[in-house]
Design an enzyme around this catalytic site. Structure first.
Site, PDB file in Angstrom:
ATOM      1  N   ASP A   1       0.829  -1.209   0.000  1.00 47.28           N
ATOM      2  CA  ASP A   1       0.000   0.000   0.000  1.00 47.28           C
ATOM      3  C   ASP A   1       0.866   1.262   0.000  1.00 47.28           C
ATOM      4  O   ASP A   1       2.003   1.240   0.464  1.00 47.28           O
ATOM      5  CB  ASP A   1      -0.910  -0.026   1.239  1.00 47.28           C
ATOM      6  CG  ASP A   1      -2.061   0.958   1.111  1.00 47.28           C
ATOM      7  OD1 ASP A   1      -2.321   1.458   0.002  1.00 47.28           O
ATOM      8  OD2 ASP A   1      -2.698   1.236   2.152  1.00 47.28           O
TER       9      ASP A   1
ATOM     10  N   ASN B   1     -10.428  -2.473  -6.425  1.00 44.51           N
ATOM     11  CA  ASN B   1      -9.637  -1.656  -7.352  1.00 44.51           C
ATOM     12  C   ASN B   1     -10.298  -1.508  -8.728  1.00 44.51           C
ATOM     13  O   ASN B   1      -9.951  -0.615  -9.503  1.00 44.51           O
ATOM     14  CB  ASN B   1      -8.216  -2.217  -7.515  1.00 44.51           C
ATOM     15  CG  ASN B   1      -7.349  -2.059  -6.294  1.00 44.51           C
ATOM     16  OD1 ASN B   1      -6.414  -2.833  -6.061  1.00 44.51           O
ATOM     17  ND2 ASN B   1      -7.640  -1.050  -5.469  1.00 44.51           N
TER      18      ASN B   1
END
Ligand code: FPP
Length: 262
Positions: free
Chosen positions: A36, A84
């Site tokens: 991340d 996503n």
């Protein structure tokens, strides 16, 4: 006194010291990483988000190579989640291009380092050319057995569990199993990770402290490690800190200290 902080602390030891400290006989068999912070890394540098993803590839290479070198058996990287798919089409397209480039370029290294490649997730949702490439790299590397590199793509932990339930239902209907056969062990064979041990260690970079729908079933007894370092800056030294931290933990699996027999 026990330090209950879930973040890394005292990052003062050098890479060399950490390497000496690392107990090669007590490595996690399987490490899972939530990579991340690529977007924030890029924003801090006034760069487009894709620059963060590109920089993140260098971290992927370094961590894959090092994991294989020290003898970790399985490494799972969360590269693209179900959520996503809601990102701008431009970013999704660029991520898919990076993925294709990565697989094409790294196949040689995977063969040299005897790394088996596997993808988990709803792979068929990806574009045809990517699916084809993934299947061909999986096939080409299937006999490699030093380490397995697993990319979670179009992956969601809850979806994985629902998909597994559908497969169980099918097997029940077609009398390939009875409800009596169903327990934790047999159910886990229906997950995308059926041939992979549960992760011993899960790392998340960039300061967020949550699991974000990653390997929900599998992390039941996984040790969690959070670092504020964003993924594009995550290097061997950060990984070593996580591994040494892991080795200092006592895994009790619900038992009392010193009692467990795992
Ligand atoms: C999370 O950062 C990262 C991703 C959604 C993609 C991860 C992809 C890579 C590291 C590059 C491609 C990888 C391979 C293996 C080819 P974010 O974009 O959510 O960052 P932010 O939270 O700072 O916005």
């Amino acid at each position: 006194m026990t330090d209950f902080s879930s973040f890394e602390h005292k990052p003062s030891a050098t890479e060399e010291t950490l390497l000496q400290q690392l107990d090669r006989d007590n490595l996690p068999r399987h490490v899972a990483i939530i990579m991340d912070g690529n977007g924030r890394w890029a924003a801090q540098r006034h760069l487009p988000r894709i620059a963060g993803h590109k920089a993140g590839i260098q971290s992927v290479r370094e961590i894959v190579t090092f994991s294989c070198e020290i003898g970790i058996q399985a490494l799972t990287l969360y590269a693209f989640s179900n959520e996503n798919w809601n990102r701008p089409v431009k970013e999704i397209t660029q991520l898919m291009i990076l993925l294709e480039r990565f697989l094409n370029k790294e196949l040689k290294t995977m063969m040299k380092n005897e790394i088996r490649f596997q993808a988990i997730g709803q792979i068929d949702r990806l574009q045809d050319s990517v699916v084809k490439l993934i299947r061909s790299v999986e096939k080409e590397t299937r006999n490699n057995n030093k380490m397995t590199l697993i990319l979670a793509l179009s992956y969601g932990g809850r979806t994985e569990i629902v998909d597994a339930i559908k497969k169980v239902h099918q097997d029940l209907e077609q009398e390939r199993m009875t409800i009596k056969d169903l327990d934790e062990k047999s159910f886990s064979k229906y997950l995308y990770t059926c041939n992979i041990p549960d992760p011993d260690l899960m790392i998340r970079t960039s300061g967020e402290v949550r699991v974000s729908n990653f390997l929900l079933w599998q992390v039941a007894y996984t040790e969690l490690y959070f670092t504020k370092t964003p993924w594009p800056d995550f290097r061997k030294i950060h990984f070593l800190r996580a591994l040494c931290d892991y080795q200092g933990r006592e895994r009790r699996y619900g038992l009392i200290s010193g009692e467990q027999n795992h």
